[in-house]
Design an enzyme around this catalytic site. Structure first.
Site, PDB file in Angstrom:
ATOM      1  N   ASP A  51       5.853   0.932  -7.157  1.00 34.97           N
ATOM      2  CA  ASP A  51       5.025   1.692  -6.239  1.00 34.97           C
ATOM      3  C   ASP A  51       5.555   3.131  -6.213  1.00 34.97           C
ATOM      4  OD1 ASP A  51       3.066   1.967  -4.221  1.00 34.97           O
ATOM      5  OD2 ASP A  51       3.567  -0.035  -3.472  1.00 34.97           O
ATOM      6  N   GLU A 111      -4.168   3.743  -6.036  1.00 31.22           N
ATOM      7  CA  GLU A 111      -4.736   3.313  -4.756  1.00 31.22           C
ATOM      8  C   GLU A 111      -5.607   4.461  -4.279  1.00 31.22           C
ATOM      9  OE1 GLU A 111      -3.467   2.064  -0.236  1.00 31.22           O
ATOM     10  OE2 GLU A 111      -2.454   3.709  -1.232  1.00 31.22           O
ATOM     11  N   ASP A 146       0.398   5.318  -4.880  1.00 33.45           N
ATOM     12  CA  ASP A 146      -0.073   5.245  -3.500  1.00 33.45           C
ATOM     13  C   ASP A 146      -1.002   6.434  -3.194  1.00 33.45           C
ATOM     14  OD1 ASP A 146       0.358   3.973  -0.807  1.00 33.45           O
ATOM     15  OD2 ASP A 146       1.096   5.985  -0.332  1.00 33.45           O
ATOM     16  N   HIS A 172      -0.148  -6.280   1.061  1.00 35.61           N
ATOM     17  CA  HIS A 172       0.798  -6.143   2.178  1.00 35.61           C
ATOM     18  C   HIS A 172       0.201  -5.456   3.404  1.00 35.61           C
ATOM     19  CE1 HIS A 172       0.720  -2.430  -0.051  1.00 35.61           C
ATOM     20  NE2 HIS A 172       1.247  -1.810   0.984  1.00 35.61           N
ATOM     21  N   ASP A 173      -0.994  -4.881   3.270  1.00 32.90           N
ATOM     22  CA  ASP A 173      -1.615  -4.169   4.390  1.00 32.90           C
ATOM     23  C   ASP A 173      -2.793  -4.922   4.993  1.00 32.90           C
ATOM     24  OD1 ASP A 173      -0.021  -1.920   4.588  1.00 32.90           O
ATOM     25  OD2 ASP A 173      -1.157  -0.792   3.096  1.00 32.90           O
TER      26      ASP A 173
END
Length: 540
Positions: free
Chosen positions: A96, A243, A191, A317-318
């Protein structure tokens, strides 16, 4: 870059995967221990959430040093061993990369604060703030020390946005990317990368909290092309995913079309807002199947026809667990889990599996606010109370929508703390671990179905390479699509409900063969009654 479209990615939230030290926090050695498990599942790449040094104001997405390891996860030798052991099992690692902003504890920001003009130009520092809002609430600007000026932070105020217009910033960030490539990393997930294209002078934008002023600006494509050229673009086998926050199909085609040399693929989140009442996350409402179907068809068809490529996922994860959102888990957890899996693994794009999804993990079912640690959830609870909700109503919404739902420890076995840690986990394990765990599920219907889906993608080019076409668009229960390649055809039917759904099978498929179903004894006829949450794939 020629992307290998047969690959499947598995996401690990390192803090919650496997703790080997007893301190309650997952670590690199825990991941090393579980690499044979991942190899058995059949995945090709593991994406790790951030593990860099960080004050942890935003779960590690506030990075204070881009080329080091947070000691809580181990050291650089552990990291290098993990990459090496992965390669022995034909598994690569995707990191990430948070390149839109860095922590205010990063030395660049600290030097800027100390008055260093060179580093002040790494950030957006202005005499007057604009009217933009932070994605975490409040103004997107904070006072820059005692200078009377303000700096931009689209996220937490400890996350200062980096100025990509400055060639020195780009040079430093490209060095970071190459540092990890030299460690043997074979992929990056960037990200909120579509937010890096800010204008030279930032001005007010009353529309949509200021988002149009900094989202998907044309210059982002130039920056991505530069990064591609300076870093991973020379490696044919490299995989990158962006993302994309509040993005569009038009932009995702450009981000991911191979001839543009930007990224391999793009994530978008529109399909995970179909259970938001009037677009608001902190609400409880049944998911809108028509909208879900429309989004999947529109994106699937357009990306297919225009040469773009999507990252496909239900969980990360969100997000709360997709099973809780889309399936009657009391009665049909196995069927719902396998149907959701087939609906993306047989589609066009690269599938991502979030840890625990392959065993059908569900939300933890906490019984009090004291169990939650996610700052967003704690703030939202207070906000809901301020809006006049009762504590019971507010808690119910947090239970449904908290990011902690997906961050609970991986459920390895039925022992204390789900076999995750011998100590006290940083976040309480879900209550379901005695029934839902790896040990129990290894030969169970969900895990074995995932293995089959991954194998089929590698064996059948129509799954990895075929075009996408919407099918049965009028059905109110079934999400269906076709894949076409060189005269071969595949029809995939997914019943999104806990009741039977009758489907007329198109004539050409009546003489096809059942490639896959999550129920036994699936027969073909002119009309087929799909069982609750049945998935049926017919190959011709």
């Amino acid at each position: 870059m020629a992307l290998d479209k047969t690959k499947v990615v598995y996401q690990i939230y390192p803090k919650s995967y496997k703790d080997t030290t007893g301190n309650g926090i997952g670590d690199f050695r825990g991941i090393i221990e579980k690499i044979p498990y991942l190899a058995d599942l059949g995945v090709d790449m593991v994406w790790l959430n951030p593990f860099y040094p960080s004050p942890q104001r935003d779960n590690g997405y506030d990075i204070s040093d881009y080329t080091a390891v947070n000691p809580v996860f181990g050291d650089m030798a552990d990291f290098e061993e993990m990459v090496r052991v992965g390669k022995e099992h034909k598994i690569d690692f995707m990191l990430d990369m948070v390149l839109n902003h860095c922590s205010t504890e990063h030395e660049w920001f600290q030097k800027a604060l100390a008055g260093d003009k060179y580093y002040q130009d790494f950030f957006f520092i202005q005499d007057q703030p604009t009217d933009w809002l932070s994605k975490f609430g409040g103004s997107a600007w904070a006072p820059f020390g005692d200078t009377g000026k303000y700096y931009l932070h689209l996220f937490d105020e400890t996350q200062a946005d980096l100025n990509w217009r400055n060639p020195n910033v780009r040079k430093e960030l490209f060095k970071v990317v190459n540092f990890w490539r030299n460690k043997g990393v074979k992929g990056f997930r960037f990200d909120v990368i579509n937010l890096i294209g800010k204008d030279e002078v930032l001005v007010d934008c009353p529309e949509n909290e200021g988002k149009p002023a900094y989202t998907d600006k044309p210059i982002v494509h130039d920056y991505l092309h530069m990064m591609n050229e300076a870093t991973f673009g020379s490696d044919e086998s490299f995989m990158t995913v962006g993302e994309m926050s509040s993005t569009t199909i038009d932009n995702c085609v450009l981000y991911s079309a191979p001839e543009r040399h930007e990224l391999s693929m793009a994530f978008n989140f529109h399909h995970l807002k179909v259970d938001y009442e009037e677009g608001q996350k902190w609400t409880i409402t049944p998911f809108d199947f028509e909208e879900l179907k429309r989004l999947y068809h529109t994106w699937g068809k357009e990306m297919s026809e225009r040469g773009g490529w999507s990252a496909l996922f239900w969980n990360n994860h969100d997000q709360p667990r997709a099973l809780n959102r889309f399936v009657d888990i009391k009665n049909f957890r196995n069927e719902g889990a396998t149907m959701l899996a087939a609906s993306i693994h047989l589609s066009r794009g690269t599938p991502y599996i979030y840890m625990g999804e392959e065993i059908g993990m569900i939300d933890p079912d906490y019984d009090s606010m004291a169990d939650y640690v996610d700052v967003e959830s704690i703030n939202a609870y207070q906000m809901l109370l301020d809006q006049g909700k009762s504590p019971e109503q507010a808690f119910k919404i947090i239970q449904a929508k908290s990011r902690d739902n997906s961050r609970t420890p991986m459920q390895w076995d039925a022992s204390l703390n789900a076999g995750f840690s011998t100590g006290t986990p940083w976040l309480k394990a879900g209550q379901s671990y005695k029934d839902i765990n790896v040990e129990k599920e290894m030969d169970g219907p969900i895990f074995t179905f995932y293995k089959k889906l991954i194998r089929l993608r590698k064996e059948m080019p129509i799954i990895s390479e075929g075009s996408y076409q919407p099918a049965l668009e009028d059905s109110q229960e079934v999400y269906a699509f076709e894949r076409h390649l060189d005269g071969q055809k595949l029809l995939v039917l997914n019943n999104f409900y806990g009741s039977e759904a009758e489907v007329a099978i198109p004539e050409e498929y009546q003489s096809g063969r059942v490639l896959l179903s999550n129920y036994e004894d699936a027969e073909l006829a002119e009309k087929v009654s799909l069982k609750p949450y049945q998935t049926l794939a017919i190959y011709k």
